[in-house]
Design a protein around this motif. Structure first.
Motif, PDB file in Angstrom:
ATOM      1  N   ALA A  64       0.928  -1.295  -0.012  1.00 25.72           N
ATOM      2  CA  ALA A  64      -0.103  -0.030   0.004  1.00 25.72           C
ATOM      3  C   ALA A  64       0.837   1.330   0.092  1.00 25.72           C
ATOM      4  CB  ALA A  64      -0.966   0.052   1.168  1.00 25.72           C
ATOM      5  N   LYS A  65       0.645   2.233  -1.099  1.00 29.94           N
ATOM      6  CA  LYS A  65       1.351   3.231  -1.263  1.00 29.94           C
ATOM      7  C   LYS A  65       0.479   4.486  -0.636  1.00 29.94           C
ATOM      8  CE  LYS A  65       4.222   2.012  -4.930  1.00 29.94           C
ATOM      9  NZ  LYS A  65       4.452   2.500  -6.382  1.00 29.94           N
ATOM     10  N   TYR A  66      -0.778   4.035  -0.447  1.00 30.02           N
ATOM     11  CA  TYR A  66      -1.675   5.113  -0.171  1.00 30.02           C
ATOM     12  C   TYR A  66      -2.526   4.647   0.904  1.00 30.02           C
ATOM     13  CZ  TYR A  66       0.436   7.008  -4.435  1.00 30.02           C
ATOM     14  OH  TYR A  66       1.265   7.591  -5.271  1.00 30.02           O
ATOM     15  N   ILE A  67      -3.009   5.577   1.556  1.00 28.92           N
ATOM     16  CA  ILE A  67      -3.849   5.125   2.622  1.00 28.92           C
ATOM     17  C   ILE A  67      -5.142   6.056   2.892  1.00 28.92           C
ATOM     18  CG2 ILE A  67      -4.252   4.893   5.269  1.00 28.92           C
ATOM     19  CD1 ILE A  67      -1.118   4.232   5.454  1.00 28.92           C
ATOM     20  N   GLY A  68      -6.254   5.761   2.728  1.00 30.68           N
ATOM     21  CA  GLY A  68      -7.515   6.589   2.643  1.00 30.68           C
ATOM     22  C   GLY A  68      -8.180   6.428   4.021  1.00 30.68           C
ATOM     23  N   ASN A  69      -8.999   7.623   4.293  1.00 32.45           N
ATOM     24  CA  ASN A  69      -9.818   7.776   5.433  1.00 32.45           C
ATOM     25  C   ASN A  69     -11.513   7.392   5.122  1.00 32.45           C
ATOM     26  OD1 ASN A  69     -11.644   8.697   7.528  1.00 32.45           O
ATOM     27  ND2 ASN A  69     -10.034   9.997   8.177  1.00 32.45           N
ATOM     28  N   LYS A  70     -11.663   6.179   5.661  1.00 28.50           N
ATOM     29  CA  LYS A  70     -13.088   5.997   5.458  1.00 28.50           C
ATOM     30  C   LYS A  70     -14.157   6.842   5.654  1.00 28.50           C
ATOM     31  CE  LYS A  70     -12.492   1.064   6.813  1.00 28.50           C
ATOM     32  NZ  LYS A  70     -13.009   0.085   8.057  1.00 28.50           N
ATOM     33  N   ASN A  71     -14.131   7.554   6.704  1.00 26.36           N
ATOM     34  CA  ASN A  71     -14.921   9.010   7.284  1.00 26.36           C
ATOM     35  C   ASN A  71     -14.857   9.894   6.182  1.00 26.36           C
ATOM     36  OD1 ASN A  71     -15.991   7.111   9.112  1.00 26.36           O
ATOM     37  ND2 ASN A  71     -14.171   7.826  10.321  1.00 26.36           N
ATOM     38  N   SER A  72     -13.531  10.471   5.921  1.00 28.39           N
ATOM     39  CA  SER A  72     -13.482  11.797   5.372  1.00 28.39           C
ATOM     40  C   SER A  72     -13.433  11.868   3.785  1.00 28.39           C
ATOM     41  CB  SER A  72     -12.408  12.454   5.701  1.00 28.39           C
ATOM     42  OG  SER A  72     -11.084  11.813   5.534  1.00 28.39           O
ATOM     43  N   LYS A  73     -13.015  10.349   3.462  1.00 23.51           N
ATOM     44  CA  LYS A  73     -12.803  10.077   1.652  1.00 23.51           C
ATOM     45  C   LYS A  73     -11.707  10.906   1.331  1.00 23.51           C
ATOM     46  CE  LYS A  73     -16.364   7.274   0.866  1.00 23.51           C
ATOM     47  NZ  LYS A  73     -16.184   5.914   0.227  1.00 23.51           N
ATOM     48  N   ILE A  74     -10.659  10.876   2.182  1.00 16.96           N
ATOM     49  CA  ILE A  74      -9.527  11.750   1.816  1.00 16.96           C
ATOM     50  C   ILE A  74      -8.347  10.894   1.770  1.00 16.96           C
ATOM     51  CG2 ILE A  74      -7.636  13.371   2.483  1.00 16.96           C
ATOM     52  CD1 ILE A  74      -9.854  15.091   3.551  1.00 16.96           C
ATOM     53  N   PHE A  75      -7.317  10.761   0.794  1.00 15.06           N
ATOM     54  CA  PHE A  75      -6.314   9.611   0.842  1.00 15.06           C
ATOM     55  C   PHE A  75      -5.013  10.410   0.947  1.00 15.06           C
ATOM     56  CE2 PHE A  75      -6.677  10.579  -3.700  1.00 15.06           C
ATOM     57  CZ  PHE A  75      -5.577  10.557  -4.131  1.00 15.06           C
ATOM     58  N   HIS A  76      -4.110   9.676   1.443  1.00 14.54           N
ATOM     59  CA  HIS A  76      -2.798  10.262   1.830  1.00 14.54           C
ATOM     60  C   HIS A  76      -1.540   9.281   1.544  1.00 14.54           C
ATOM     61  CE1 HIS A  76      -4.974  12.518   4.978  1.00 14.54           C
ATOM     62  NE2 HIS A  76      -5.917  11.407   5.244  1.00 14.54           N
ATOM     63  N   ILE A  77      -0.423   9.771   1.272  1.00 16.16           N
ATOM     64  CA  ILE A  77       0.830   8.972   1.015  1.00 16.16           C
ATOM     65  C   ILE A  77       1.022   8.275   2.446  1.00 16.16           C
ATOM     66  CG2 ILE A  77       1.938  10.363  -0.739  1.00 16.16           C
ATOM     67  CD1 ILE A  77       3.859  11.357   1.380  1.00 16.16           C
ATOM     68  N   ASN A  78       1.544   7.151   2.450  1.00 18.46           N
ATOM     69  CA  ASN A  78       1.782   6.254   3.654  1.00 18.46           C
ATOM     70  C   ASN A  78       2.633   6.716   4.975  1.00 18.46           C
ATOM     71  OD1 ASN A  78       4.301   5.678   2.692  1.00 18.46           O
ATOM     72  ND2 ASN A  78       3.667   3.511   1.967  1.00 18.46           N
ATOM     73  N   THR A  79       3.337   8.074   4.636  1.00 16.27           N
ATOM     74  CA  THR A  79       4.085   8.761   5.418  1.00 16.27           C
ATOM     75  C   THR A  79       3.543   9.988   5.831  1.00 16.27           C
ATOM     76  OG1 THR A  79       5.470   9.588   3.814  1.00 16.27           O
ATOM     77  CG2 THR A  79       5.924   7.691   4.706  1.00 16.27           C
ATOM     78  N   CYS A  80       2.359  10.412   5.658  1.00 20.06           N
ATOM     79  CA  CYS A  80       1.621  11.716   5.824  1.00 20.06           C
ATOM     80  C   CYS A  80       1.464  11.747   7.534  1.00 20.06           C
ATOM     81  CB  CYS A  80       0.516  11.863   5.311  1.00 20.06           C
ATOM     82  SG  CYS A  80      -0.579  13.443   5.613  1.00 20.06           S
ATOM     83  N   SER A  81       1.433  13.071   7.818  1.00 19.24           N
ATOM     84  CA  SER A  81       1.303  13.324   9.229  1.00 19.24           C
ATOM     85  C   SER A  81      -0.001  13.243   9.873  1.00 19.24           C
ATOM     86  CB  SER A  81       1.973  14.565   9.654  1.00 19.24           C
ATOM     87  OG  SER A  81       1.477  15.766   8.928  1.00 19.24           O
ATOM     88  N   SER A  82      -1.043  13.231   8.577  1.00 20.68           N
ATOM     89  CA  SER A  82      -2.607  13.245   8.984  1.00 20.68           C
ATOM     90  C   SER A  82      -3.196  12.043   8.823  1.00 20.68           C
ATOM     91  CB  SER A  82      -2.991  14.261   8.184  1.00 20.68           C
ATOM     92  OG  SER A  82      -2.639  15.547   8.283  1.00 20.68           O
ATOM     93  N   LEU A  83      -2.451  10.885   8.646  1.00 19.84           N
ATOM     94  CA  LEU A  83      -2.949   9.495   8.680  1.00 19.84           C
ATOM     95  C   LEU A  83      -4.205   9.293   9.711  1.00 19.84           C
ATOM     96  CD1 LEU A  83      -0.051   7.161   7.959  1.00 19.84           C
ATOM     97  CD2 LEU A  83      -1.706   8.435   6.361  1.00 19.84           C
ATOM     98  N   PRO A  84      -5.138   8.645   9.211  1.00 21.75           N
ATOM     99  CA  PRO A  84      -6.395   8.288  10.072  1.00 21.75           C
ATOM    100  C   PRO A  84      -5.981   7.080  11.147  1.00 21.75           C
ATOM    101  CG  PRO A  84      -6.932   7.168   8.036  1.00 21.75           C
ATOM    102  CD  PRO A  84      -5.532   8.278   7.900  1.00 21.75           C
ATOM    103  N   ILE A  85      -6.826   6.996  11.981  1.00 23.58           N
ATOM    104  CA  ILE A  85      -6.231   5.825  13.127  1.00 23.58           C
ATOM    105  C   ILE A  85      -6.620   4.748  12.055  1.00 23.58           C
ATOM    106  CG2 ILE A  85      -6.992   7.261  14.984  1.00 23.58           C
ATOM    107  CD1 ILE A  85      -9.677   5.733  15.083  1.00 23.58           C
ATOM    108  N   GLU A  86      -6.200   3.517  12.809  1.00 26.52           N
ATOM    109  CA  GLU A  86      -5.818   2.263  11.817  1.00 26.52           C
ATOM    110  C   GLU A  86      -7.528   1.824  11.731  1.00 26.52           C
ATOM    111  OE1 GLU A  86      -4.362  -0.525  10.131  1.00 26.52           O
ATOM    112  OE2 GLU A  86      -3.114   0.727  11.285  1.00 26.52           O
ATOM    113  N   LYS A  87      -8.468   1.753  12.657  1.00 30.69           N
ATOM    114  CA  LYS A  87      -9.687   1.298  12.143  1.00 30.69           C
ATOM    115  C   LYS A  87     -10.415   2.080  10.937  1.00 30.69           C
ATOM    116  CE  LYS A  87     -12.838   4.013  15.514  1.00 30.69           C
ATOM    117  NZ  LYS A  87     -13.807   3.644  16.492  1.00 30.69           N
ATOM    118  N   ASN A  88     -10.118   3.417  10.691  1.00 25.32           N
ATOM    119  CA  ASN A  88     -10.718   4.200   9.440  1.00 25.32           C
ATOM    120  C   ASN A  88      -9.961   4.112   8.485  1.00 25.32           C
ATOM    121  OD1 ASN A  88     -12.664   4.877  11.271  1.00 25.32           O
ATOM    122  ND2 ASN A  88     -11.560   6.707  11.979  1.00 25.32           N
ATOM    123  N   ARG A  89      -8.863   3.147   8.493  1.00 26.40           N
ATOM    124  CA  ARG A  89      -8.096   3.093   7.072  1.00 26.40           C
ATOM    125  C   ARG A  89      -8.593   2.184   6.031  1.00 26.40           C
ATOM    126  NH1 ARG A  89      -1.533   3.237   9.456  1.00 26.40           N
ATOM    127  NH2 ARG A  89      -1.917   5.075  10.428  1.00 26.40           N
TER     128      ARG A  89
END
Length: 66
Positions: free
Chosen positions: A19-44
Motif C-alpha cells: 500500500a502506497k496510499y492510505i484513505g480515510n473511510k470517514n472523510s474520503k481523503i487519501f494520503h501517502i503512507n508517511t503523511c502526518s495526517s493519517l487516520p487511525i487504523e480502524k478508519n484506514r
C-alpha cells in the motif's frame, strides 16, 4: 542443516506491504503512507495507486499532496 539460517517473519503491522496510499473511510481523503495526517487504523483503507483511490471516490490530502 549447517550453513542455513531460518529467519522468522516479523508481522508487526497490519498495513499491507504494497500500500502506497492510505484513505480515510470517514472523510474520503487519501494520503501517502508517511503523511502526518493519517487516520487511525480502524478508519484506514489501502490503495495501490492514486487512480484506484480516485475511482473509489477519495480526494487527495491537502497536507501531503499525493
Amino acid at each position: 542443516m549447517p550453513g542455513i539460517k531460518i529467519i522468522a517473519k516479523e508481522e508487526s503491522s497490519p498495513e499491507p506491504q504494497y500500500a502506497k496510499y492510505i484513505g480515510n473511510k470517514n472523510s474520503k481523503i487519501f494520503h501517502i503512507n508517511t503523511c502526518s495526517s493519517l487516520p487511525i487504523e480502524k478508519n484506514r483503507v489501502y490503495f495501490d495507486s492514486i487512480e484506484e483511490a480516485i475511482k473509489q471516490g477519495y480526494k487527495a490530502c491537502n497536507i501531503c499532496n499525493p
